[in-house]
Design an enzyme around this catalytic site. Structure first.
Site, PDB file in Angstrom:
ATOM      1  N   ASP A 154     -37.437 -11.139  -9.273  1.00 28.74           N
ATOM      2  CA  ASP A 154     -36.675 -11.996 -10.171  1.00 28.74           C
ATOM      3  C   ASP A 154     -37.382 -13.339 -10.352  1.00 28.74           C
ATOM      4  O   ASP A 154     -38.052 -13.837  -9.442  1.00 28.74           O
ATOM      5  CB  ASP A 154     -35.264 -12.215  -9.636  1.00 28.74           C
ATOM      6  CG  ASP A 154     -34.419 -10.948  -9.709  1.00 28.74           C
ATOM      7  OD1 ASP A 154     -34.725 -10.084 -10.550  1.00 28.74           O
ATOM      8  OD2 ASP A 154     -33.466 -10.831  -8.922  1.00 28.74           O
ATOM      9  N   ARG A 212     -23.151   4.286 -13.180  1.00 25.77           N
ATOM     10  CA  ARG A 212     -23.197   3.086 -12.329  1.00 25.77           C
ATOM     11  C   ARG A 212     -23.272   1.837 -13.198  1.00 25.77           C
ATOM     12  O   ARG A 212     -23.933   1.837 -14.238  1.00 25.77           O
ATOM     13  CB  ARG A 212     -24.416   3.152 -11.408  1.00 25.77           C
ATOM     14  CG  ARG A 212     -24.613   1.892 -10.555  1.00 25.77           C
ATOM     15  CD  ARG A 212     -25.735   2.051  -9.546  1.00 25.77           C
ATOM     16  NE  ARG A 212     -25.991   0.797  -8.872  1.00 25.77           N
ATOM     17  CZ  ARG A 212     -27.009  -0.018  -9.130  1.00 25.77           C
ATOM     18  NH1 ARG A 212     -27.905   0.318 -10.044  1.00 25.77           N
ATOM     19  NH2 ARG A 212     -27.149  -1.161  -8.486  1.00 25.77           N
ATOM     20  N   HIS A 272     -37.779  -5.124  -6.159  1.00 26.48           N
ATOM     21  CA  HIS A 272     -36.642  -4.217  -6.167  1.00 26.48           C
ATOM     22  C   HIS A 272     -36.620  -3.431  -7.468  1.00 26.48           C
ATOM     23  O   HIS A 272     -37.306  -3.767  -8.427  1.00 26.48           O
ATOM     24  CB  HIS A 272     -35.323  -4.969  -5.955  1.00 26.48           C
ATOM     25  CG  HIS A 272     -35.097  -6.111  -6.883  1.00 26.48           C
ATOM     26  ND1 HIS A 272     -35.769  -7.322  -6.804  1.00 26.48           N
ATOM     27  CD2 HIS A 272     -34.252  -6.266  -7.952  1.00 26.48           C
ATOM     28  CE1 HIS A 272     -35.361  -8.143  -7.736  1.00 26.48           C
ATOM     29  NE2 HIS A 272     -34.440  -7.522  -8.468  1.00 26.48           N
TER      30      HIS A 272
END
Length: 372
Positions: free
Chosen positions: A237, A301, A291
């Site tokens: 990020d 989801r 990630h």
């Protein structure tokens, strides 16, 4: 209506555009919780009547919570928090808004597509295709970027998506309420981490864009071949940290020591993910964790992330005055990175280098160790 191009529910094979190279395909199942990330319970920061006034007890609890966060940020770069002060009812209302959005017809969602509403180096709007470097494969997901504190942006988006005034109002008010609550929670975590480092809890505040928090909604439909695709490509990020509500279905995976670990979602919890800027601003003490998201055959989801971004125009300078942990007293304290703006950083991240982008700005110093 899902945003997977060329695919119909009931198909047994995914379209070629969603098939990733074998070396990038996931080898860890979405529920393979071999060793999950640390979980920090923040309940004792919010004392009930029985504990009110017991300052010594509260201070001990705070020190424990700070120590747990600090260790997780240093060793994993990610941890989950529970009992964090954000109401479960509010989290459920925002999830309902997200489900409502992703169920809209494609032509409506595309009214606020990334290509139409993004400004400068900040991605905004709807889009489900991830581009990075030379990769052109699609990810098995849909996503919506919102400037969550920008009322005019939210109202304009709502006007394009919904015809009823009640739907427009619910969309705008829920996003704003959620953004305020999660932003407060994220700042509290950031302050606790700074305090644990031995610096002013508000040390990082001056860099923040206090007017706008970026919020990302991700929806991952069931996939007939989850082992051949990804929900989100491996990345780090950009900002200081993210607070991501994972829902109740596994899918987030983080990398540690070259190995992928599936993150078990904590009920009504947030995954706190250290970003590139926080690693850079702590001289590598905290770890910007790679990630990704994987998908599964049967369970849809939803995840919702709030990101603490920096002010676009403020110059970011590599710190030289942070306290040095006792184990690293001999560490070189010269600036590690050349000065840059966050806008420059984002532009590089989006164009060529989605993983650990700050390394592009690294300064190569001459060694301090004598060679003869």
């Amino acid at each position: 209506m899902h945003g997977i191009a060329g695919f119909s529910p009931g198909d047994d094979v995914i379209p070629a555009a969603y098939r990733w190279p074998v070396e990038l395909s996931p080898k860890v199942d979405y529920e393979d919780y071999e060793s999950s990330v640390p979980v920090v319970d923040m309940a004792e920061l919010y004392p009930n009547e029985a504990r009110r006034g017991l300052d010594d007890v509260a201070e001990v609890a705070k020190k424990r919570i700070v120590a747990e966060m600090l260790k997780a940020a240093e060793t994993w770069g990610v941890f989950q928090i529970v009992n964090h002060g954000v109401a479960a009812e509010l989290m459920e209302r925002l999830q309902a808004q997200a489900h409502k959005f992703f169920s809209l017809p494609m032509e409506l969602k595309n009214e606020i597509s990334v290509n139409k509403v993004s400004t400068g180096s900040v991605l905004l709007g709807y889009g489900f295709k991830v581009r990075g470097g030379s990769l052109t494969h699609c990810t098995w997901s849909e996503g919506l970027y919102l400037a969550a504190g920008d009322v005019s942006f939210l109202k304009d988006s709502a006007n394009k998506l919904y015809s009823k005034d009640c739907d427009k109002e619910a969309f705008v008010s829920t996003v704003l309420e959620y953004e305020a609550a999660v932003n407060q929670c994220s700042l509290q975590v950031l302050h606790l981490l700074a305090e644990g480092m031995g610096i002013d809890p508000a040390h990082f505040d001056r860099y923040l864009n206090k007017d706008v928090t970026i919020q990302r909604w991700n929806y991952y439909p069931p996939c007939p071949e989850p082992e051949r695709t990804l929900g989100l490509l491996e990345h780090t990020d950009a900002g200081l940290l993210a607070a991501v509500h994972l829902g109740d279905v596994g899918g987030l995976q983080v990398q540690r020591d070259g190995k992928w670990f599936a993150v078990r979602p904590e009920k009504n919890g947030f995954a706190i993910i250290v970003g590139d800027m926080l690693e850079m601003m702590t001289r590598g003490r905290f770890h910007s964790v790679p990630h990704r998201a994987v998908v599964n055959k049967s369970k849809p989801r939803l995840s919702i992330g709030n990101f603490l971004f920096l002010n676009q125009t403020m110059e970011v300078v590599s710190p030289t005055d942070l306290p040095v942990p006792a184990a690293e007293e001999e560490r070189d304290t010269r600036p590690e990175y050349r000065p840059f703006t966050f806008a420059e950083f984002l532009a590089h991240k989006l164009s060529t280098q989605p993983l650990r982008t700050f390394e592009f700005f690294k300064v190569q110093h001459k060694s301090l160790v004598p060679t003869s």
